[in-house]
Design an enzyme around this catalytic site. Structure first.
Site, short mmCIF file in Angstrom:
data_model
loop_
_atom_site.label_atom_id
_atom_site.label_comp_id
_atom_site.label_asym_id
_atom_site.label_seq_id
_atom_site.Cartn_x
_atom_site.Cartn_y
_atom_site.Cartn_z
CG ASN A 112 73.45 29.08 44.43
OD1 ASN A 112 73.35 29.88 43.50
ND2 ASN A 112 73.28 29.44 45.71
CD1 TRP A 113 77.32 27.41 39.06
CD2 TRP A 113 77.20 28.64 37.19
NE1 TRP A 113 77.55 26.58 37.99
CE2 TRP A 113 77.50 27.31 36.84
CE3 TRP A 113 77.09 29.59 36.17
CZ2 TRP A 113 77.66 26.89 35.51
CZ3 TRP A 113 77.24 29.19 34.85
CH2 TRP A 113 77.53 27.85 34.53
CE LYS A 114 76.78 30.55 47.33
NZ LYS A 114 76.73 30.74 48.76
CG HIS B 67 70.36 30.73 48.85
ND1 HIS B 67 71.22 31.48 49.63
CD2 HIS B 67 71.05 29.63 48.47
CE1 HIS B 67 72.39 30.84 49.71
NE2 HIS B 67 72.30 29.71 49.02
CD GLU C 25 74.46 33.39 49.66
OE1 GLU C 25 74.26 33.50 48.45
OE2 GLU C 25 75.34 32.64 50.14
N GLY D 298 77.36 25.32 46.47
CA GLY D 298 77.74 26.68 46.10
C GLY D 298 79.15 26.70 45.53
N GLY D 299 80.12 27.07 46.36
CA GLY D 299 81.50 27.28 45.89
C GLY D 299 82.04 26.15 45.04
CB SER E 284 80.86 23.79 53.73
OG SER E 284 80.93 25.18 53.97
N GLY F 91 79.19 28.48 52.74
CA GLY F 91 80.37 29.26 52.39
C GLY F 91 81.39 29.40 53.50
CD GLU G 63 71.55 25.72 50.80
OE1 GLU G 63 72.47 25.20 50.15
OE2 GLU G 63 71.19 26.89 50.66
#
Ligand code: PEP
Length: 252
Positions: free
Chosen positions: A9-11, A95, A97, A233-234, A212, A173, A167
């Site tokens: 997930n590149w966000k 998600h 977010e 993610g990251g 994470s 994150g 999640e």
């Protein structure tokens, strides 16, 4: 045997040049995974770039959101049919977010899940509790509510071949991942909740863990019997990290 999936997930990150470098590195570094699917989910403007760059490769691609509507006066929205028309396979739905920052409630998430299905996309349905909810002992009831909201609108059949991501919001994150035991406990809970409606669907359901995940913790998380891969993610923005995480998801 259910398939395993690692999804990046590149966000809201990327540029044409940075994406090209990352995609080139993934294409040359990722070995086709027997029984494991790899996918990257990018911002809408870059999906055409992904379609071209990943055509014929071992990597699938997806969107990070999808409208609950098929077409109409919904400024700024993108429908499942539009995504599907040029080859999109996955869409992240619900998600945390989007739930937390953009007010997507359970009803809207359920409608998006159904719309994605209707368009022939594979939804990646995200569920998970906040830290406050976990500390109040509400983890299972929150996740059950999020899951039931979708099931009651879509019906159990729509979950066949779909994917879920557990999640915990406190792990996204933050650098603080759930322990393998915490992840396994919740994945088993989700699978048993689905099994109350259909054991076959539950047994075939790919449930990823997200929060994470890094090369250093991926292997022990993915070794858990009900953890079928990861939503990343990251670490999905760093080619060597994402490749290492994908390798850690090789079938047990
Ligand atoms: C996510 O965005 O879904 C996620 C799990 O992020 P991170 O891996 O950075 O915690």
């Amino acid at each position: 045997m259910r398939s395993r999936l690692v999804a990046g997930n590149w966000k809201m990150h990327g540029s044409l040049a940075a994406n090209a470098r990352l995609l080139d590195a993934l294409k040359s570094g990722l070995k086709p995974g027997a029984g494991t699917v790899f996918t990257v989910c990018a911002p809408f403007p870059y999906l055409a770039q992904l379609a071209a760059a990943l055509s014929g490769s071992q990597i699938a691609w997806g969107a990070q959101n999808v409208s609950e509507h098929d077409s109409g006066a919904y400024t700024g929205e993108v429908s499942g049919a539009m995504l599907r028309e040029f080859g999109c396979r996955y869409a992240i739905v619900g998600h945390s977010e989007r739930r937390g920052l953009y007010g997507e409630n359970d009803g809207r998430v359920a409608a998006k899940f159904v719309a994605a299905r209707r368009a022939g996309l594979t939804p990646i349905l995200c569920v998970g509790e906040t830290l406050e909810q976990r500390e109040r002992g509400e983890t299972e009831s929150v996740v059950a509510r999020q899951l039931d909201a979708v099931l009651s609108v879509s019906g159990i059949a729509a979950l066949a071949g779909a994917t879920l991501a557990y999640e915990p919001v406190w792990a996204i994150g933050t650098g603080r991942n759930a322990t393998p035991e915490q992840a396994q406990g919740m994945h088993a809970f989700i699978r048993s909740r689905v099994a109350e409606r259909s054991k076959d669907v539950a047994d075939g359901l790919t449930i990823m863990y997200g929060g994470s995940v890094k090369p250093a913790n991926a292997r022990e998380l993915f070794a858990m019997p009900d953890v079928d891969g990861g939503l990343i993610g990251g670490a999905s923005l760093v080619a060597e990290d994402f490749i290492a995480i994908c390798e850690a998801a090789a079938p047990r």
